[in-house]
Write a protein that holds these residues in place. Structure first.
Motif, mmCIF file in Angstrom:
data_model
loop_
_atom_site.group_PDB
_atom_site.id
_atom_site.type_symbol
_atom_site.label_atom_id
_atom_site.label_comp_id
_atom_site.label_asym_id
_atom_site.label_seq_id
_atom_site.Cartn_x
_atom_site.Cartn_y
_atom_site.Cartn_z
ATOM 1 N N SER A 754 -14.316 -0.128 -53.585
ATOM 2 C CA SER A 754 -14.987 -0.045 -54.883
ATOM 3 C C SER A 754 -14.256 0.917 -55.818
ATOM 4 O O SER A 754 -14.294 0.755 -57.037
ATOM 5 N N ASP A 755 -13.573 1.919 -55.256
ATOM 6 C CA ASP A 755 -12.815 2.839 -56.091
ATOM 7 C C ASP A 755 -11.581 2.165 -56.689
ATOM 8 O O ASP A 755 -11.148 2.510 -57.789
ATOM 9 N N VAL A 756 -11.018 1.207 -55.967
ATOM 10 C CA VAL A 756 -9.906 0.430 -56.520
ATOM 11 C C VAL A 756 -10.383 -0.359 -57.733
ATOM 12 O O VAL A 756 -9.695 -0.444 -58.753
ATOM 13 N N ARG A 757 -11.584 -0.915 -57.612
ATOM 14 C CA ARG A 757 -12.162 -1.624 -58.753
ATOM 15 C C ARG A 757 -12.396 -0.699 -59.932
ATOM 16 O O ARG A 757 -12.133 -1.057 -61.090
ATOM 17 N N ARG A 758 -12.848 0.519 -59.678
ATOM 18 C CA ARG A 758 -13.057 1.478 -60.773
ATOM 19 C C ARG A 758 -11.736 1.844 -61.442
ATOM 20 O O ARG A 758 -11.678 1.980 -62.673
ATOM 21 N N ALA A 759 -10.705 2.014 -60.660
ATOM 22 C CA ALA A 759 -9.391 2.312 -61.239
ATOM 23 C C ALA A 759 -8.909 1.152 -62.103
ATOM 24 O O ALA A 759 -8.334 1.365 -63.177
ATOM 25 N N TYR A 760 -9.161 -0.070 -61.644
ATOM 26 C CA TYR A 760 -8.754 -1.229 -62.447
ATOM 27 C C TYR A 760 -9.565 -1.298 -63.745
ATOM 28 O O TYR A 760 -9.015 -1.596 -64.812
ATOM 29 N N PHE A 761 -10.868 -1.018 -63.655
ATOM 30 C CA PHE A 761 -11.681 -1.006 -64.871
ATOM 31 C C PHE A 761 -11.130 0.001 -65.871
ATOM 32 O O PHE A 761 -11.065 -0.258 -67.082
#
Length: 914
Positions: A754-761
């Motif tokens: 989920s942190d990878v998704r936050r970085a992408y956002f």
């Protein structure tokens, strides 16, 4: 922190490398001027440059009327005309360098505000016996610089006269004409000056800036059309209206008008020629750099030694012999540059690494020169011209070959450096911020995963020795040491740190998770590709926003009316943001009422935010009093925009009180948030209001609405992350949260998918903040109307800095909310930022391979801009992250008391579906 420092230095090296690889100065020194032996066709040359003159408006002949009747008569009865094609950037300085010196400007000149010469160069003025110049202080000094003989005299008005808000900037041109008239009157009384004026090889240069200044001020479709032309109003976009300028030549040595039917080859023709009413007069197009050899050939001076222009003999109204001899002099001048570049490369390159340009060897040179001389001797001038043009073409390709001799080697090394940095960051993320090594302790026993690869070590040693041999044994500039050795160093660090990567692979394969991990990586890759395509097609951001909008719907099931409403509002906010990618880019025609309405809407929404933070109708005790001051500042900004626009529209200029107030608001915008409380929502509301004030002052159309839309989206993103990370904790509790010390070292929790998704956002919203209201062309464009609230007198550094600041404001807004999210849900900020670097560097690697050096100059400039913007964004965000932390966390007021209500930050204690 050593990795952080290494990353910053590495990105600076990568950022600067593209200019050395693709845009090094083309100038060579040591060539001998070449002069043809014919009697000059003219003794004096008058060069008049109307800055900002558009070909389409100048030649326009709608309803059988023209805005330039005298020049129209010249075209039809006694001159030669055409279109002069410029290159991007279409700024005044590089355009004049191309016209007068014959080459395209060294990009490093932009670092000096186009005012100083980074490299001394030859010019038509320098080769003349005497030159007199009248015009702008931004252009004239660079051609007088380095004139040892003192034969170039300049007459300039004050820089303060270049005021874009003045009533009529055509007075700048009137000043030029009056000074020229006074000069010739003085010559009637000054015997010495009169004698100098009657000598040969004399040049008069009149630089008319009033057209450009008026065009910037009053736009192309205004009263300005009554002056002489329309102005493009901006620079750098590469539109034909910017890169096509008219050229009209007449007088001694210039060809008379010709009927197109007299020639075998067809005249350059497009639909506009008929619209211009010039189908009966032959048109001759050329490149801007081709004007320099034309001027030199007319008055019989050597072509500037650095010129890359080609003489267009059809402009010469002389004998065929004169034309052939002049073109032959152009050929020898170009060949001298090629020979100098070849000799320099031979001297500085070890024989084992040297590959010559085989299409133009010394034997081929002698053969071609001999053929041209024979044709001239036999009066076969047409064949002499053809052979000269063939040899010029070969020299141009040869100069490009030696100029770009090291490009492939350097490009490969920079690409390998990117990959090395990406792998290094990945290894450290796995080691310091993941559970990989912890899991490996009891799962992969007995496997020799820590042993370094002997083969990789051997490759690194051979690679490093080979590069050092080339660098030490050859005369490479010091930058090449960085470009060639930095990748070796990065991969050496990867070699020492790659154990976690091998452990991760063994874990994935042991638990049969290869396909799951591959699919996750594929989604990340597709997300990055959407961002890459968005640089070319803005609406691609809408695709990404649609996916982001549906993210909570697909990945989570929210219970309760409040949660479902929040999900619908999130989708609506994403759709609202997506609509901006279909709107026209900002930068054409100002419409200030939209700016004023946006400010008032933002003020109203701020009131709603204060009410929400108050809770249940109570007083908003979590909102600092400074927010109310900032609300008044927003209203003041709206008032300043309105009154400044009205004053300029009335041709009264920028009121001094407005200018002082605008700069005051700019300073206060960064000071007032520091007096706020430590409450998260209150401080974010304060920062949002502060950034809005200078942003409104720099707006000219609908950018203010975009700021509102992205602010709403950021607040909703924060609410969603807070809600989902805390096992559906009540969102209303967020108003009580205060800033704490974020877990920057990752000791309390490790990274999850989920942190990878936050970085992408974060990366996605950064790109959206950049392209939401513009594109590459509009960002490259220069339009002073953006800064009218701050300054109207031409100042490239101040104006450029203000425009850059406007671009950075949405970046800073997104970064502040990103920092808040990391703090509230205890994400290691540094780790998340490193993931952002991996993704953004992967984008930059795309753009590095997509840089073009062929095709239209719009394509070339755009491809370079993509890379520069992606790299500059990374470097800026390193600084912006610190600024965001300072704006949101630092407090000048009293520290929180021991009994204050502080909401514990939310820790992620369960695996996430996304």
């Amino acid at each position: 922190m050593w990795l952080f420092g290494v990353g910053f230095i590495v990105h600076l090296i990568f950022f600067g490398s593209v200019f050395d690889i693709y845009f090094r100065t083309p100038l060579s020194q040591g060539m001998t001027p070449h002069l043809h032996q014919q009697q000059p066709a003219a003794q004096r040359l008058v060069l008049v440059v109307a800055d900002g003159l558009r070909a389409d408006a100048f030649y326009d002949y709608t309803n059988q009327t023209t805005r330039a009747p005298f020049l129209r008569s010249v075209i039809e009865t006694k001159g030669t005309w055409g279109v002069s094609h410029t290159r991007v950037p279409t700024e005044s300085r590089p355009g004049h360098v191309a016209i007068i010196a014959g080459f395209y400007e060294d990009p490093s000149a932009i670092a000096k505000g186009w005012k100083e010469n980074p490299v001394e160069f030859d010019s038509v003025f320098n080769e003349s016996r005497h030159t007199w110049c009248w015009g702008s202080p931004d252009i004239l000094p660079m051609f007088a610089s380095g004139s040892e003989r003192g034969h170039i005299e300049t007459f300039m008005y004050k820089a303060e006269e270049e005021d874009f808000a003045r009533s009529d900037a055509s007075k700048l041109d009137t000043w030029v004409f009056e000074k020229v008239e006074a000069f010739f009157k003085e010559a009637g009384e000054d015997k010495k000056l009169n004698e100098r004026l009657h000598e040969d090889r004399i040049v008069f240069f009149l630089h008319l800036l009033g057209l450009d200044t008026n065009g910037h001020s009053h736009k192309p479709h205004s009263e300005y059309v009554n002056v002489i032309v329309w102005k493009t109003c901006s620079h750098g976009a590469g539109d034909p209206s910017e890169t096509e300028t008219p050229i009209v030549a007449w007088g001694s040595g210039v060809a008379l008008p010709k009927d197109p039917s007299e020639f075998k080859e067809k005249m350059i023709y497009d639909a506009r020629v008929e619209k211009w009413g010039l189908t009966g007069v032959r048109r001759h197009d050329l490149h801007q750099a081709d004007i320099s050899p034309l001027m030199a050939s007319i008055i019989g001076i050597p072509i500037p030694v650095n010129s890359v222009g080609v003489l267009h003999v059809e402009y010469l109204g002389t004998s065929d012999e004169y034309k052939a001899e002049a073109l032959f002099a152009n050929t020898r001048q170009m060949l001298a540059q090629y020979q100098q570049k070849r000799a320099q490369k031979e001297e500085e390159t070890l024989p084992i690494f040297y590959w010559p340009y085989l299409s133009l060897t010394p034997d081929r040179e002698l053969e071609s020169l001999g053929a041209i001389r024979n044709h001239l001797k036999n009066a076969d001038y047409e064949e002499a011209n053809s052979e000269s043009l063939r040899l010029i073409s070969l020299t141009q390709h040869g100069m490009d070959y030696y100029h770009h001799y090291d490009r492939l080697t350097l490009s490969v090394h920079i690409a390998l450096g990117f990959l090395g940095w990406i792998f290094l960051i990945t290894c450290h993320l796995l080691r310091d911020h993941s559970a990989v090594l912890r899991m490996a302790g009891g799962t992969i026993e007995g496997r020799r995963v820590w042993r370094s690869s002997v083969l990789m070590a051997l490759v690194l040693i051979v690679w490093g020795i080979t590069n050092l041999t080339k660098l030490i044994g050859q005369q490479h500039p010091w930058q090449h040491y960085l470009y060639l050795m930095t990748p070796v160093g990065l991969w050496a660090l990867v070699h020492q740190s790659c154990a976690p990567l091998r452990v991760a692979w063994l874990l994935v394969s042991s638990f049969n998770m290869v396909w799951e991990v591959a699919i996750r990586i594929l989604f990340i890759f597709l997300g990055i590709e959407i961002l890459v395509m968005a640089f070319f097609i803005r609406p691609m951001l809408s695709v990404g926003l649609l996916c982001i909008g549906l993210w909570p719907v697909i990945m989570y099931s929210m219970q309760g009316a409040v949660e479902r409403s929040m999900r619908l509002v999130w989708i609506g906010a994403c759709i609202l943001l997506a609509s901006f990618t279909y709107m026209p880019v900002v930068g054409k025609e100002p419409y200030y009422p939209w700016v004023e309405i946006a400010g008032l809407v933002a003020f109203s929404l701020g009131g709603i935010g204060i009410y929400w933070c108050g809770g249940e109708g109570g007083l908003p005790r979590h909102i600092p009093p400074v927010v109310y001051i900032q609300g008044a500042m927003v209203i003041a900004s709206v008032y300043l925009v309105h009154t400044t626009a009205f004053s300029i529209r009335q041709k009264e200029g920028l009121p001094y009180i407005n200018q002082l107030a605008a700069w005051g608001l700019l300073v206060l915008s960064f000071i007032l948030p520091l007096f706020g409380s430590r409450n998260v929502m209150g401080r974010l509301l304060s920062v949002t209001a502060s950034l809005l004030c200078p942003f409104l002052l720099l707006c000219i159309r609908h950018e203010g609405f975009f700021y509102i839309a992205i602010t709403i989206a950021m607040f909703l993103w924060l609410l969603l992350e807070f809600y989902l990370a805390g096992n559906n904790v009540q969102i209303a509790m967020l108003k009580f949260a205060t800033w704490g010390k974020e877990n920057s070292e990752g000791g309390e929790r490790v990274l999850e998918w989920s942190d990878v998704r936050r970085a992408y956002f974060f990366l996605f919203f950064i790109v959206l903040a950049f392209f939401g209201t513009g594109n590459i062309a509009s960002v490259n464009s220069f339009d002073p109307s953006f800064v009218y609230c701050f300054i109207t007198v031409f100042s490239p550094f101040i104006m450029g800095s203000l425009l850059l600041f406007k671009i950075i404001i949405p970046f800073l807004l997104v970064t502040c909310f990103f920092h808040a999210i990391c703090t509230l849900i205890e994400i290691p900020t540094r780790a998340l930022f490193y993931m952002f670097l991996v993704m953004s560097d992967f984008m930059a690697l795309h753009f590095f391979f997509l840089i073009r050096t062929e095709g239209s100059w719009l394509d070339i400039g755009t491809s370079l801009s993509h890379y520069v913007i992606s790299m500059a964004t990374t470097l800026f965000l390193i600084l912006l992250l610190f600024i965001a932390k300072f704006l949101t966390s630092f407090n000048i007021g009293k520290p929180p008391k021991e009994g204050d209500c502080v909401l514990p930050r939310v820790s992620v204690s369960r695996p996430h579906r996304d």
